[in-house]
Design a protein around this motif. Structure first.
Motif, PDB file in Angstrom:
ATOM      1  N   THR A 110       7.782  -6.408  -8.753  1.00  0.00           N
ATOM      2  CA  THR A 110       6.349  -6.147  -8.912  1.00  0.00           C
ATOM      3  C   THR A 110       5.799  -5.452  -7.674  1.00  0.00           C
ATOM      4  N   ALA A 111       6.213  -5.882  -6.513  1.00  0.00           N
ATOM      5  CA  ALA A 111       5.774  -5.232  -5.271  1.00  0.00           C
ATOM      6  C   ALA A 111       6.230  -3.776  -5.246  1.00  0.00           C
ATOM      7  N   ARG A 112       7.489  -3.524  -5.604  1.00  0.00           N
ATOM      8  CA  ARG A 112       8.028  -2.160  -5.601  1.00  0.00           C
ATOM      9  C   ARG A 112       7.233  -1.257  -6.542  1.00  0.00           C
ATOM     10  N   ARG A 113       6.975  -1.728  -7.764  1.00  0.00           N
ATOM     11  CA  ARG A 113       6.215  -0.919  -8.720  1.00  0.00           C
ATOM     12  C   ARG A 113       4.832  -0.572  -8.181  1.00  0.00           C
ATOM     13  N   ASP A 114       4.162  -1.551  -7.579  1.00  0.00           N
ATOM     14  CA  ASP A 114       2.829  -1.305  -7.050  1.00  0.00           C
ATOM     15  C   ASP A 114       2.867  -0.318  -5.880  1.00  0.00           C
ATOM     16  N   VAL A 115       3.850  -0.444  -5.006  1.00  0.00           N
ATOM     17  CA  VAL A 115       3.979   0.466  -3.865  1.00  0.00           C
ATOM     18  C   VAL A 115       4.242   1.896  -4.341  1.00  0.00           C
ATOM     19  N   VAL A 116       5.155   2.062  -5.286  1.00  0.00           N
ATOM     20  CA  VAL A 116       5.466   3.406  -5.793  1.00  0.00           C
ATOM     21  C   VAL A 116       4.242   4.003  -6.489  1.00  0.00           C
ATOM     22  N   THR A 117       3.518   3.210  -7.273  1.00  0.00           N
ATOM     23  CA  THR A 117       2.295   3.692  -7.927  1.00  0.00           C
ATOM     24  C   THR A 117       1.259   4.106  -6.885  1.00  0.00           C
ATOM     25  N   PRO A 121       4.050   7.546   5.347  1.00  0.00           N
ATOM     26  CA  PRO A 121       4.927   6.668   6.137  1.00  0.00           C
ATOM     27  C   PRO A 121       5.757   5.791   5.204  1.00  0.00           C
ATOM     28  N   ASP A 122       6.907   5.360   5.701  1.00  0.00           N
ATOM     29  CA  ASP A 122       7.708   4.407   4.948  1.00  0.00           C
ATOM     30  C   ASP A 122       6.894   3.127   4.773  1.00  0.00           C
ATOM     31  N   MET A 123       7.084   2.492   3.642  1.00  0.00           N
ATOM     32  CA  MET A 123       6.423   1.222   3.362  1.00  0.00           C
ATOM     33  C   MET A 123       7.529   0.199   3.132  1.00  0.00           C
ATOM     34  N   LYS A 124       7.458  -0.903   3.845  1.00  0.00           N
ATOM     35  CA  LYS A 124       8.493  -1.928   3.778  1.00  0.00           C
ATOM     36  C   LYS A 124       8.010  -3.097   2.933  1.00  0.00           C
ATOM     37  N   GLU A 136      13.294  -4.308   1.538  1.00  0.00           N
ATOM     38  CA  GLU A 136      13.428  -2.971   0.966  1.00  0.00           C
ATOM     39  C   GLU A 136      12.502  -2.027   1.710  1.00  0.00           C
ATOM     40  N   VAL A 137      12.927  -0.776   1.884  1.00  0.00           N
ATOM     41  CA  VAL A 137      12.084   0.255   2.478  1.00  0.00           C
ATOM     42  C   VAL A 137      11.859   1.324   1.422  1.00  0.00           C
ATOM     43  N   ILE A 138      10.594   1.602   1.124  1.00  0.00           N
ATOM     44  CA  ILE A 138      10.228   2.594   0.112  1.00  0.00           C
ATOM     45  C   ILE A 138       9.891   3.893   0.835  1.00  0.00           C
ATOM     46  N   THR A 139      10.636   4.940   0.536  1.00  0.00           N
ATOM     47  CA  THR A 139      10.417   6.242   1.173  1.00  0.00           C
ATOM     48  C   THR A 139       9.977   7.300   0.175  1.00  0.00           C
TER      49      THR A 139
END
Length: 112
Positions: free
Chosen positions: A34-41, A57-60, A96-99
């Motif tokens: 759920t966190a990943r989906r929200d960050v990517v959105t 910036p990268d979001m962790k 996880e690091v979202i780039t």
């Protein structure tokens, strides 16, 4: 809580920019997915802004594990609602690091 009941901790997720894991986004999630989906959105919305040219910036994504949930722990939480959750969080770790998506990169990719 009686002496016979065992207090347990739980894991919650948030995201941060940079390396200070105590400076959270103040958005919390019950699962990493759920966190990943929200960050990517959120990143896609930022990239859709007119004249966006600076890289994001990268979001962790950070998993936070609470101390055992006792009345004392809840009092600590409520007394620190505006801050870094001090004595309520026992452990913080980047999971996880979202780039992506990123400026100039294809934004049509799927999220896992």
């Amino acid at each position: 809580m009686s002496d016979t009941q065992q207090a347990s901790s739980c894991s919650i997720y948030t995201y941060v920019y940079g390396d200070d894991l105590t400076r959270t986004s103040r958005r919390f999630y019950d699962t990493q997915d759920t966190a990943r989906r929200d960050v990517v959105t959120f990143r896609r919305k930022l990239l859709a802004e007119k004249d966006r040219s600076d890289p994001l910036p990268d979001m962790k994504i950070v998993r936070m594990e609470t101390v055992p949930l006792t009345p004392k722990a809840l009092v600590s939480l409520f007394n620190d609602l505006d801050g870094k959750l001090g004595d309520f969080i026992r452990l913080r770790e980047v999971v996880e690091v979202i780039t992506e998506p990123q400026v100039g990169a294809g934004q049509g990719g799927s999220i896992a």
